[in-house]
Structure formats: C-alpha cells, structure tokens
Design a protein around this motif. Sequence first.
Motif, PDB file in Angstrom:
ATOM      1  N   LEU A  14      47.780  48.661  40.725  1.00 55.93           N
ATOM      2  CA  LEU A  14      46.689  49.601  40.503  1.00 55.93           C
ATOM      3  C   LEU A  14      45.403  49.033  41.079  1.00 55.93           C
ATOM      4  O   LEU A  14      45.041  47.888  40.798  1.00 55.93           O
ATOM      5  N   LYS A  15      44.720  49.813  41.881  1.00 51.81           N
ATOM      6  CA  LYS A  15      43.384  49.446  42.351  1.00 51.81           C
ATOM      7  C   LYS A  15      42.420  50.196  41.452  1.00 51.81           C
ATOM      8  O   LYS A  15      42.417  51.420  41.409  1.00 51.81           O
ATOM      9  N   VAL A  16      41.616  49.436  40.705  1.00 54.18           N
ATOM     10  CA  VAL A  16      40.723  50.043  39.731  1.00 54.18           C
ATOM     11  C   VAL A  16      39.266  49.709  40.031  1.00 54.18           C
ATOM     12  O   VAL A  16      38.964  48.677  40.628  1.00 54.18           O
TER      13      VAL A  16
ATOM     14  N   ARG B 232      29.033  47.397  38.977  1.00 59.04           N
ATOM     15  CA  ARG B 232      30.125  47.901  39.815  1.00 59.04           C
ATOM     16  C   ARG B 232      31.038  46.716  40.078  1.00 59.04           C
ATOM     17  O   ARG B 232      30.628  45.729  40.662  1.00 59.04           O
ATOM     18  N   TYR B 233      32.278  46.850  39.639  1.00 60.62           N
ATOM     19  CA  TYR B 233      33.224  45.757  39.762  1.00 60.62           C
ATOM     20  C   TYR B 233      34.593  46.384  39.961  1.00 60.62           C
ATOM     21  O   TYR B 233      34.831  47.505  39.502  1.00 60.62           O
ATOM     22  N   GLY B 234      35.462  45.720  40.627  1.00 63.36           N
ATOM     23  CA  GLY B 234      36.784  46.285  40.835  1.00 63.36           C
ATOM     24  C   GLY B 234      37.833  45.202  40.930  1.00 63.36           C
ATOM     25  O   GLY B 234      37.516  44.027  41.059  1.00 63.36           O
ATOM     26  N   ALA B 235      39.083  45.619  40.861  1.00 62.72           N
ATOM     27  CA  ALA B 235      40.178  44.660  40.924  1.00 62.72           C
ATOM     28  C   ALA B 235      41.459  45.371  41.323  1.00 62.72           C
ATOM     29  O   ALA B 235      41.577  46.589  41.203  1.00 62.72           O
ATOM     30  N   ILE B 236      42.395  44.574  41.781  1.00 66.13           N
ATOM     31  CA  ILE B 236      43.750  45.057  41.993  1.00 66.13           C
ATOM     32  C   ILE B 236      44.605  44.391  40.925  1.00 66.13           C
ATOM     33  O   ILE B 236      44.595  43.168  40.778  1.00 66.13           O
ATOM     34  N   LEU B 237      45.296  45.209  40.141  1.00 69.82           N
ATOM     35  CA  LEU B 237      46.096  44.711  39.026  1.00 69.82           C
ATOM     36  C   LEU B 237      47.575  44.979  39.267  1.00 69.82           C
ATOM     37  O   LEU B 237      47.945  46.026  39.802  1.00 69.82           O
ATOM     38  N   TYR B 238      48.419  44.026  38.876  1.00 69.06           N
ATOM     39  CA  TYR B 238      49.853  44.251  38.775  1.00 69.06           C
ATOM     40  C   TYR B 238      50.113  44.585  37.316  1.00 69.06           C
ATOM     41  O   TYR B 238      49.776  43.810  36.419  1.00 69.06           O
ATOM     42  N   VAL B 239      50.715  45.746  37.074  1.00 67.32           N
ATOM     43  CA  VAL B 239      50.973  46.212  35.711  1.00 67.32           C
ATOM     44  C   VAL B 239      52.461  46.501  35.575  1.00 67.32           C
ATOM     45  O   VAL B 239      53.026  47.268  36.353  1.00 67.32           O
TER      46      VAL B 239
ATOM     47  N   PRO C 218      36.784  39.882  42.659  1.00 67.76           N
ATOM     48  CA  PRO C 218      36.335  41.274  42.626  1.00 67.76           C
ATOM     49  C   PRO C 218      36.539  41.948  43.973  1.00 67.76           C
ATOM     50  O   PRO C 218      36.441  41.306  45.004  1.00 67.76           O
ATOM     51  N   ARG C 219      36.841  43.203  43.953  1.00 65.15           N
ATOM     52  CA  ARG C 219      36.940  43.992  45.170  1.00 65.15           C
ATOM     53  C   ARG C 219      35.591  44.644  45.471  1.00 65.15           C
ATOM     54  O   ARG C 219      35.346  45.070  46.570  1.00 65.15           O
ATOM     55  N   GLU C 220      34.771  44.776  44.467  1.00 65.21           N
ATOM     56  CA  GLU C 220      33.428  45.325  44.637  1.00 65.21           C
ATOM     57  C   GLU C 220      32.475  44.393  43.914  1.00 65.21           C
ATOM     58  O   GLU C 220      32.799  43.844  42.884  1.00 65.21           O
ATOM     59  N   GLY C 221      31.299  44.252  44.415  1.00 62.55           N
ATOM     60  CA  GLY C 221      30.311  43.414  43.746  1.00 62.55           C
ATOM     61  C   GLY C 221      30.635  41.945  43.919  1.00 62.55           C
ATOM     62  O   GLY C 221      31.685  41.560  44.386  1.00 62.55           O
ATOM     63  N   GLU C 222      29.701  41.128  43.556  1.00 63.92           N
ATOM     64  CA  GLU C 222      29.862  39.677  43.644  1.00 63.92           C
ATOM     65  C   GLU C 222      30.408  39.141  42.326  1.00 63.92           C
ATOM     66  O   GLU C 222      30.176  39.724  41.272  1.00 63.92           O
ATOM     67  N   PRO C 223      31.130  38.019  42.367  1.00 63.51           N
ATOM     68  CA  PRO C 223      31.605  37.427  41.119  1.00 63.51           C
ATOM     69  C   PRO C 223      30.427  37.139  40.187  1.00 63.51           C
ATOM     70  O   PRO C 223      29.389  36.668  40.624  1.00 63.51           O
ATOM     71  N   SER C 224      30.593  37.469  38.933  1.00 63.67           N
ATOM     72  CA  SER C 224      29.533  37.227  37.955  1.00 63.67           C
ATOM     73  C   SER C 224      30.164  37.116  36.572  1.00 63.67           C
ATOM     74  O   SER C 224      31.270  37.592  36.343  1.00 63.67           O
ATOM     75  N   ALA C 225      29.437  36.504  35.675  1.00 62.15           N
ATOM     76  CA  ALA C 225      29.920  36.392  34.296  1.00 62.15           C
ATOM     77  C   ALA C 225      30.101  37.778  33.691  1.00 62.15           C
ATOM     78  O   ALA C 225      31.073  38.039  32.982  1.00 62.15           O
TER      79      ALA C 225
END
Length: 135
Positions: free
Chosen positions: A127-129, A61-68, A85-92
Amino acid sequence: IVAIATASIAIPPTLAGDAAPAEPDCGQGKAWWPPLQACVTLPVLKKMVDPEYDGAIPGLRYGAILYVRVSETGLVGDVQVHNAPREGEPSAEGETALGALIKAVRQWRFSPGLDPDGKPIGMAVTLKVHLLTEE
C-alpha cells in the motif's frame, strides 16, 4: 487524513540476474500471484480506522509504502514499512505520524483476496499511503 494511492500484491524481488517472467494482464482488481501461478482478486478495504496523532503538526505531509499481510478472513496481520518518507523530509513528527498510521492499519478490515475458484486466501499487499494533517 489517510489516502491510499495504490495497492498491489507484495512480491519478493527476484535475485540479481534472474529474469522476471512475463505476467499476464489479469484485469481490473486482479493481479498475477506467483505462488498460485494464477490471477487472483486483490483484497478490498472495507473498514478504515484513521490514525490518532498526538500533537500533530498542522499541514504535515508524510507518506510511506507499507507491506500489509491480509488474512483469508480479512484481518490485518503483519505491517511493515518498506519505504518512508515518500513525501516530506524525515522528522520526529513524521515518524510519530507513521507510528500512529501503523497502529491504525492493524485495525483495518478487508474483504480477503480470492483465488481463481473464489476461495478466500491470505496474501501480502503493498500500500502506498499519504498522511495529511489539516492546516
């Protein structure tokens, strides 16, 4: 699986101390666009390409806010990660998934935004994805 939680026009932040002007309520599917000082119709996603994850971890589960940047023809130009990340912890694994998402977003197609006269216009949207992999 990619889910778009929200979409809005990307507007640069105001300078510290500047009061943000009041924006009129433009209605469903429209937003106030300062460059035109008018309500415009937001771009609408018509074709979504799902990311291809190499070695995705089940249940990620990972999320981000993108400018498109969406052109007046509906093609995606620049894609920038604003916040992750907006969800979850930073990870590879999450960063790999985010890279796959950006590659996929560049292939998305939109109906372009429209000015008040119905003329297609290019604009940046936020976009919040959410990225979810099956468990």
